[in-house]
Design a protein around this motif. Sequence first.
Motif, PDB file in Angstrom:
ATOM      1  N   MET A 169       6.646 -37.413  48.763  1.00 21.84           N
ATOM      2  CA  MET A 169       7.679 -38.329  49.237  1.00 21.84           C
ATOM      3  C   MET A 169       8.587 -37.700  50.284  1.00 21.84           C
ATOM      4  O   MET A 169       9.515 -38.338  50.767  1.00 21.84           O
ATOM      5  CB  MET A 169       8.513 -38.807  48.045  1.00 21.84           C
ATOM      6  N   SER A 170       8.356 -36.440  50.646  1.00 24.05           N
ATOM      7  CA  SER A 170       9.200 -35.791  51.633  1.00 24.05           C
ATOM      8  C   SER A 170       8.987 -36.430  53.000  1.00 24.05           C
ATOM      9  O   SER A 170       7.871 -36.744  53.393  1.00 24.05           O
ATOM     10  CB  SER A 170       8.899 -34.292  51.698  1.00 24.05           C
ATOM     11  N   GLY A 171      10.076 -36.629  53.726  1.00 26.76           N
ATOM     12  CA  GLY A 171       9.991 -37.253  55.050  1.00 26.76           C
ATOM     13  C   GLY A 171       9.806 -38.749  54.969  1.00 26.76           C
ATOM     14  O   GLY A 171       9.420 -39.386  55.928  1.00 26.76           O
ATOM     15  N   GLY A 172      10.125 -39.317  53.829  1.00 28.60           N
ATOM     16  CA  GLY A 172       9.911 -40.746  53.586  1.00 28.60           C
ATOM     17  C   GLY A 172       9.205 -40.895  52.272  1.00 28.60           C
ATOM     18  O   GLY A 172       8.711 -39.935  51.706  1.00 28.60           O
ATOM     19  N   GLU A 173       9.167 -42.082  51.747  1.00 33.21           N
ATOM     20  CA  GLU A 173       8.562 -42.308  50.457  1.00 33.21           C
ATOM     21  C   GLU A 173       7.136 -42.813  50.636  1.00 33.21           C
ATOM     22  O   GLU A 173       6.893 -43.840  51.249  1.00 33.21           O
ATOM     23  CB  GLU A 173       9.365 -43.334  49.649  1.00 33.21           C
ATOM     24  N   THR A 174       6.198 -42.087  50.111  1.00 33.58           N
ATOM     25  CA  THR A 174       4.812 -42.535  50.142  1.00 33.58           C
ATOM     26  C   THR A 174       4.088 -41.923  48.969  1.00 33.58           C
ATOM     27  O   THR A 174       4.243 -40.748  48.674  1.00 33.58           O
ATOM     28  CB  THR A 174       4.110 -42.167  51.461  1.00 33.58           C
ATOM     29  N   MET A 175       3.331 -42.702  48.248  1.00 37.03           N
ATOM     30  CA  MET A 175       2.694 -42.185  47.045  1.00 37.03           C
ATOM     31  C   MET A 175       1.454 -43.012  46.709  1.00 37.03           C
ATOM     32  O   MET A 175       1.435 -44.223  46.896  1.00 37.03           O
ATOM     33  CB  MET A 175       3.671 -42.248  45.857  1.00 37.03           C
ATOM     34  N   MET A 176       0.440 -42.302  46.188  1.00 40.07           N
ATOM     35  CA  MET A 176      -0.712 -43.010  45.667  1.00 40.07           C
ATOM     36  C   MET A 176      -0.299 -43.664  44.362  1.00 40.07           C
ATOM     37  O   MET A 176      -0.065 -42.989  43.372  1.00 40.07           O
ATOM     38  CB  MET A 176      -1.857 -42.039  45.411  1.00 40.07           C
ATOM     39  N   THR A 177      -0.153 -44.968  44.353  1.00 43.51           N
ATOM     40  CA  THR A 177       0.323 -45.663  43.169  1.00 43.51           C
ATOM     41  C   THR A 177      -0.784 -46.537  42.605  1.00 43.51           C
ATOM     42  O   THR A 177      -0.621 -47.734  42.422  1.00 43.51           O
ATOM     43  CB  THR A 177       1.560 -46.516  43.494  1.00 43.51           C
ATOM     44  N   ARG A 178      -1.912 -45.914  42.335  1.00 44.99           N
ATOM     45  CA  ARG A 178      -2.998 -46.662  41.701  1.00 44.99           C
ATOM     46  C   ARG A 178      -2.566 -47.096  40.319  1.00 44.99           C
ATOM     47  O   ARG A 178      -3.037 -48.095  39.795  1.00 44.99           O
ATOM     48  CB  ARG A 178      -4.247 -45.798  41.614  1.00 44.99           C
ATOM     49  N   VAL A 179      -1.665 -46.335  39.701  1.00 43.39           N
ATOM     50  CA  VAL A 179      -1.131 -46.705  38.392  1.00 43.39           C
ATOM     51  C   VAL A 179       0.317 -47.089  38.567  1.00 43.39           C
ATOM     52  O   VAL A 179       1.122 -46.299  39.007  1.00 43.39           O
ATOM     53  CB  VAL A 179      -1.235 -45.536  37.402  1.00 43.39           C
ATOM     54  N   LEU A 180       0.653 -48.332  38.231  1.00 44.16           N
ATOM     55  CA  LEU A 180       2.022 -48.790  38.399  1.00 44.16           C
ATOM     56  C   LEU A 180       2.621 -49.294  37.103  1.00 44.16           C
ATOM     57  O   LEU A 180       3.744 -49.758  37.100  1.00 44.16           O
ATOM     58  CB  LEU A 180       2.080 -49.917  39.437  1.00 44.16           C
ATOM     59  N   ALA A 181       1.888 -49.240  36.023  1.00 39.52           N
ATOM     60  CA  ALA A 181       2.440 -49.630  34.742  1.00 39.52           C
ATOM     61  C   ALA A 181       1.975 -48.614  33.731  1.00 39.52           C
ATOM     62  O   ALA A 181       0.975 -47.945  33.954  1.00 39.52           O
ATOM     63  CB  ALA A 181       1.953 -51.037  34.336  1.00 39.52           C
ATOM     64  N   PRO A 182       2.700 -48.464  32.596  1.00 35.07           N
ATOM     65  CA  PRO A 182       2.292 -47.474  31.612  1.00 35.07           C
ATOM     66  C   PRO A 182       0.855 -47.690  31.154  1.00 35.07           C
ATOM     67  O   PRO A 182       0.543 -48.651  30.468  1.00 35.07           O
ATOM     68  CB  PRO A 182       3.280 -47.698  30.463  1.00 35.07           C
ATOM     69  N   GLY A 183      -0.045 -46.775  31.558  1.00 38.15           N
ATOM     70  CA  GLY A 183      -1.433 -46.888  31.164  1.00 38.15           C
ATOM     71  C   GLY A 183      -2.194 -47.940  31.925  1.00 38.15           C
ATOM     72  O   GLY A 183      -3.351 -48.209  31.633  1.00 38.15           O
ATOM     73  N   GLY A 184      -1.566 -48.599  32.919  1.00 42.80           N
ATOM     74  CA  GLY A 184      -2.224 -49.699  33.599  1.00 42.80           C
ATOM     75  C   GLY A 184      -2.433 -49.461  35.068  1.00 42.80           C
ATOM     76  O   GLY A 184      -1.731 -48.689  35.701  1.00 42.80           O
ATOM     77  N   LEU A 185      -3.423 -50.152  35.629  1.00 38.69           N
ATOM     78  CA  LEU A 185      -3.776 -49.994  37.042  1.00 38.69           C
ATOM     79  C   LEU A 185      -3.521 -51.278  37.810  1.00 38.69           C
ATOM     80  O   LEU A 185      -3.820 -52.371  37.347  1.00 38.69           O
ATOM     81  CB  LEU A 185      -5.256 -49.636  37.174  1.00 38.69           C
ATOM     82  N   LEU A 186      -2.964 -51.139  39.014  1.00 35.77           N
ATOM     83  CA  LEU A 186      -2.878 -52.251  39.949  1.00 35.77           C
ATOM     84  C   LEU A 186      -3.860 -52.039  41.089  1.00 35.77           C
ATOM     85  O   LEU A 186      -4.556 -52.954  41.493  1.00 35.77           O
ATOM     86  CB  LEU A 186      -1.452 -52.397  40.491  1.00 35.77           C
ATOM     87  N   GLY A 187      -3.917 -50.792  41.585  1.00 30.04           N
ATOM     88  CA  GLY A 187      -4.903 -50.473  42.612  1.00 30.04           C
ATOM     89  C   GLY A 187      -4.387 -50.560  44.024  1.00 30.04           C
ATOM     90  O   GLY A 187      -5.027 -51.162  44.886  1.00 30.04           O
TER      91      GLY A 187
END
Length: 271
Positions: A169-187
């Motif tokens: 997230m340095s220099g701005g916020e960016t992240m691989m968020t394949r998981v967005l809920a506890p134990g769950g996937l959004l993709g």
Amino acid sequence: MKTLAFLTLALVPALVHADEPKAIRVPFQMLSSQHMTVMATVNGKGPFRFVFDTGAPFTLINNKVGKDAGIFPPNFKPSIFTLLTNQVQFTIDTIDIGGLKLDKVDCMAFDHPTVNAIAKYEDTELYGIIGFNVFGRYRTTIDYKTKTMEFVPSGFQPPNMIEKMSKMMSGGETMMTRVLAPGGLLGVRLSKEAGDKQAGVTVADVFAGSPAEKAGLKAGDRLLTLDDRWTDSIADCFEAAAYVKLGTPAQLEIERAGKKMTLRAVFVQGQ
């Protein structure tokens, strides 16, 4: 077994040899929600009840533990809903989990809404999560019949996942968020560039075959809210996603080509 956080990790039973270090056995309790909990002292204070989460990449304490155990520096004012910033990253000097003693454990201090929700449902006190940076140092066996865990030192030192996630997230916020809920996937992979003051976060990528793709989400869309919760930062997305229930359609408010739209996505169990 349910997990609260971002990864799904396998616990590998150990074959016992005569020359191996002595195993340490730790009792645990199983909540009606099927989460395991253990008692631990932090910097000699407590004991506190923690969720033992095989899917958590790091250990998390709530703000009460941070204050009571002297983890916060003088005059520090804890933030309730902040993730992945230098303000909430700390080091526990000593932690004792039922006889399993460790020094210098990296942690985050954060009142996690899912932990609070479980505590309220179970009518008990929960003070955080024991994650991979603790149990990853051991070959770990869980005996559900006797409700004990066995830890044998493996010599492995888990990487600092807090540091790795922060660097993303340095220099701005960016992240691989394949998981967005506890134990769950959004993709999806979400991004928020430095200096971006507009509402929402950008959908940078949508993974093939994912719930996001099935819902009609596309790269370039702007995610404005998740189940009526604002998503103006990556941290907001994690907070909002903590309330999403697996198997239940979640409402995604997006902006595409200047027009607002509403999509519905069903988060699925992480693998």
